[in-house]
Design a protein around this motif. Structure first.
Motif, PDB file in Angstrom:
ATOM      1  N   LEU A 626       0.818  -1.220   0.000  1.00 21.89           N
ATOM      2  CA  LEU A 626       0.000   0.000   0.000  1.00 21.89           C
ATOM      3  C   LEU A 626       0.843   1.257   0.000  1.00 21.89           C
ATOM      4  N   ASP A 627       1.939   1.237   0.715  1.00 21.92           N
ATOM      5  CA  ASP A 627       2.815   2.400   0.849  1.00 21.92           C
ATOM      6  C   ASP A 627       3.611   2.583  -0.436  1.00 21.92           C
ATOM      7  N   ASP A 628       3.478   3.777  -1.053  1.00 22.46           N
ATOM      8  CA  ASP A 628       4.203   4.025  -2.305  1.00 22.46           C
ATOM      9  C   ASP A 628       5.718   3.958  -2.125  1.00 22.46           C
ATOM     10  N   ASP A 629       6.205   4.274  -0.930  1.00 22.73           N
ATOM     11  CA  ASP A 629       7.659   4.238  -0.694  1.00 22.73           C
ATOM     12  C   ASP A 629       8.214   2.807  -0.692  1.00 22.73           C
ATOM     13  N   GLU A 630       7.288   1.840  -0.545  1.00 17.82           N
ATOM     14  CA  GLU A 630       7.732   0.445  -0.481  1.00 17.82           C
ATOM     15  C   GLU A 630       7.624  -0.262  -1.831  1.00 17.82           C
ATOM     16  N   LYS A 631       7.169   0.466  -2.853  1.00 17.00           N
ATOM     17  CA  LYS A 631       6.968  -0.155  -4.164  1.00 17.00           C
ATOM     18  C   LYS A 631       8.265  -0.061  -4.985  1.00 17.00           C
TER      19      LYS A 631
END
Length: 721
Positions: A626-631
């Motif tokens: 869900l977190d864009d920083d983790e994509k």
């Protein structure tokens, strides 16, 4: 060795015999001469005595002077070597009344006594005397006066002859001793001493029994010649020995270094006396000497039979024998023959280890059986062709693929069953096989019995006999449908990407055109510089739009020809295609290209495979993060052990361990039917492994990017350099 006498003793005996023979001959001659001389003297003396007695007794007998003539007899006997004189006096006999008066003298020891007719010894001595002479005494008127018997003894002769013999013996001994001593000295100095030195030199030998020093020279020419000749022989022997030693060393070196195992056994082949390193390695022993070679044979009777044949002067060549060494079977080609080793009958054996070949033969037999089983029962169609592509042999799967019977297919050829549009390419493929030995992953359309056309993937290999081609055919008609479906899905996604990519350039072009139109409607003057700037900006956007169209055209274009391509460039082209999709989902792509290689491959197929992998990563990230920083998707390339590894890692939390072994199966998917078809990774696996001779591996992993740890799936593409 028989007992032999010393040369000194032999020489002394020889000298003694020679001297004895010589002295015997001389003594015999002297003996005979002396004896004859004595006899002649005896005869001569007796004649003189007879004459004396005749003359005197002819006077004394008539005078009856018995005493006078007896004295005469005494004197004759005394002064001469006369044994006895007996007188028959007829005149005196008449006086005494007898026929004759017998009187005389005879020697008795050292005395001269009167002869006594009654003394048997006197009478016997007269009968046995050595020499006897009798004569009558007559008067002047020839009247018989008496009779005289004169006896001469051989005592003097014997004495003289014994003296000769004694003298001869003494002289023989003395002369022999003298000659022996003199000749011994000469013999010792001139012959025995040099010979002794020669013997001493001959006895001073090295370990091979060859004299160390040359034989010394002597005074005599003959011994010098003997020593020189012997020295030449010694030199020749030493030279020959050196040559033999060099040959022996070379032979021993060759035997030691020989890849063929060699061993020599004596005592009827039961005791090893020589072996090389290869033999020790063959039987896995560090020390072999004195061991019994039969213990290494699996069948002990076999070795006994071999030894028995060697005993009968037979030779054995290239006999396959089986050893049992430390519970392992070792096979060897063995040859045997009888030789003399250290003067003893021995058996030499040569052994060539063929265990590897035997195992390979067994393995080849197994492989042949496996190949025949595979050929017979594999699902892929297999066929053997001649160089003109005529069918020679095939399995049931190939018959099923073509629909023909065995009899029918034997009348066909591979070229004949090829669709018209692929015949030229198929002939070129066969020519490539004849030239290069193989043709892998060749696709063509094949005409089958019922009139259908099936698409097949073929691999052709020229067999070692250079007369036969092995053909492997797989029906990929359904697979092509899957690929088409995958391609259509990719094209649909690509069209969506193009729509995203075109939106911004089209907006820019629309904004510029609207601005120029508004200015024109309001009567504002459009400056030339502004117009040129806007036109340049529009050209840039149209070029970008054109490039996206080219990328789409290149992707959908089918090609059956391989080309040289860069792995990194292919990845970059893939990233261009999926860029908008990843951008819209806020997925960041991190690239770490450490190495790159070029391969011969199908670029569009490789782009398709990489795009399918990246889309799988995108779907996992969208679903699970869900977190864009983790994509994150992390792409790296690195050469390891002569292989280029392309690693694609995502932060999509990974694959369920129960499903990870199924990801390459066709139609397997964990996504909703509206999202996935399950053919993406299956197609990628086929493209990577079958069309590019590479490997693809999928696993769950944890990785670090931008100093942050992520968990997800890791897909490795491994290309051989």
């Amino acid at each position: 060795m028989k007992n032999v006498k010393s040369l000194y003793v032999t020489f002394a005996i020889s000298i003694f015999f020679i001297v004895t023979i010589f002295m015997s001959i001389s003594a015999t001659f002297s003996y005979v001469s002396t004896k004859n001389s004595i006899i002649e003297n005896m005869k001569e003396s007796s004649e003189n005595t007879v004459n004396t007695l005749k003359n005197n007794l002819a006077i004394l007998i008539p005078s009856y002077a018995v005493n006078d003539y007896t004295n005469l007899l005494y004197n004759e006997i005394k002064n001469k070597e006369i044994f006895a004189i007996v007188v028959k006096d007829y005149s005196m006999g008449k006086v005494v009344g007898k026929e004759a008066y017998i009187t005389g003298k005879i020697r008795q020891g050292d005395n001269i006594v009167a002869f006594d007719t009654k003394n048997k010894s006197h009478v016997s001595s007269l009968k046995t005397c050595y020499y006897k002479k009798e004569f009558d005494i007559k008067s002047m008127l020839k009247k018989d006066l008496g009779h005289i018997t004169l006896c001469i003894s051989d005592e003097k002769m014997k004495k003289e002859l014994h003296g000769i013999i004694y003298k001869t013996i003494n002289n023989t001994i003395l002369i022999s001793l003298f000659l022996i001593i003199c000749l011994f000295a000469l013999f010792h100095y001139l012959l025995m001493k040099p010979i002794s030195k020669i013997i001493s030199s001959l006895n001073n030998t090295d370990k091979d029994g060859i004299p160390i020093n040359e034989l010394p020279l002597a005074f005599s020419k003959e011994l010098n010649l003997l020593a020189i000749t012997a020295n030449k022989m010694l030199y020749s022997i030493k030279s020959s020995r050196n040559i033999l030693k060099k040959s022996e060393s070379r032979l021993k070196y060759l035997l030691e270094m020989s890849p063929i195992a060699v061993r020599i056994a004596k005592d009827k082949g039961t005791k090893v006396v020589f072996s090389n390193h290869t033999y020790a390695s063959l039987i896995k022993e560090d020390y072999v000497i004195d061991s019994d070679p039969s213990k290494y044979y699996k069948d002990k009777n076999e070795y006994k039979q071999i030894v028995e044949k060697i005993k009968n002067k037979e030779k054995i060549f290239n006999r396959l024998v089986e050893f049992k060494i430390k519970d392992k079977t070792v096979w060897a080609l063995a040859s045997y023959m009888s030789i003399k080793f250290d003067q003893e009958d021995s058996v030499i054996g040569w052994f060539y280890d063929v265990t590897r070949e035997k195992n390979l033969q067994k393995e080849l037999t197994n492989q042949k059986n496996e190949f025949e089983a595979i050929f017979k029962y594999t699902k892929d169609g297999l066929a053997l062709l001649d160089l003109q592509s005529n069918f020679l042999k095939f399995n049931e799967a190939y018959l099923k693929l073509t629909g023909y019977t065995k009899k029918e297919l034997l009348t066909k050829s591979c070229i004949g069953l090829t669709a018209i549009e692929d015949k030229s390419r198929t002939q070129e493929a066969i020519n490539d096989v004849l030239k290069d030995g193989s043709k892998i992953n060749f696709e063509k359309s094949c005409l089958v019995k019922d009139g259908r056309t099936v698409r097949v993937n073929m691999s052709l290999v020229l067999l070692p006999d250079k007369k036969t081609i092995l053909l492997s055919a797989k029906d990929i008609t359904e697979q092509n449908i899957i690929q088409s479906q995958a391609k259509l899905a990719s094209m649909g996604e690509m069209i969506g990407n193009i729509a995203h990519q075109w939106r911004q350039p089209l907006n820019i072009i629309s904004t510029i055109a609207s601005s120029i139109k508004v200015k024109n409607e309001f009567g504002q003057k459009v400056e030339l510089d502004d117009l040129l700037f806007d036109m340049t900006h529009i050209m840039q956007q149209t070029q970008y739009l054109s490039k996206t169209i080219d990328d789409f055209r290149n992707f959908i274009k089918d090609t059956n020809e391989k080309e040289v391509l860069s792995i990194v460039n292919t990845i970059e082209k893939t990233l261009v295609i999926i860029h908008s999709s990843f951008l819209n989902n806020n997925i960041k792509i991190i690239k770490d290209y450490e190495d790159d290689i070029e391969i011969l491959g199908y670029e569009n197929q490789l782009i398709q495979a990489i795009m399918n992998i990246l889309n799988n990563s995108k779907d996992a990230i969208v679903e699970n993060v869900l977190d864009d920083d983790e994509k994150i998707v992390y792409i790296s390339t690195k050469i390891v052990n002569k292989e280029l590894i392309v690693s694609i890692k995502d932060s999509g939390k990974g694959i369920d361990k129960n499903n990870i072994d199924k990801v390459f199966e066709p139609y397997f998917t964990t996504k909703h039917q509206s999202v996935g078809t399950g053919i993406g990774l299956s197609l990628a696996h086929q493209i990577i492994t079958e069309h590019h001779n590479a490997l693809i591996e999928v696993s769950n992993c944890t990785f670090t990017a931008n100093s942050k740890k992520y968990k997800g799936a890791c897909t490795n593409l491994i290309f051989k350099i």
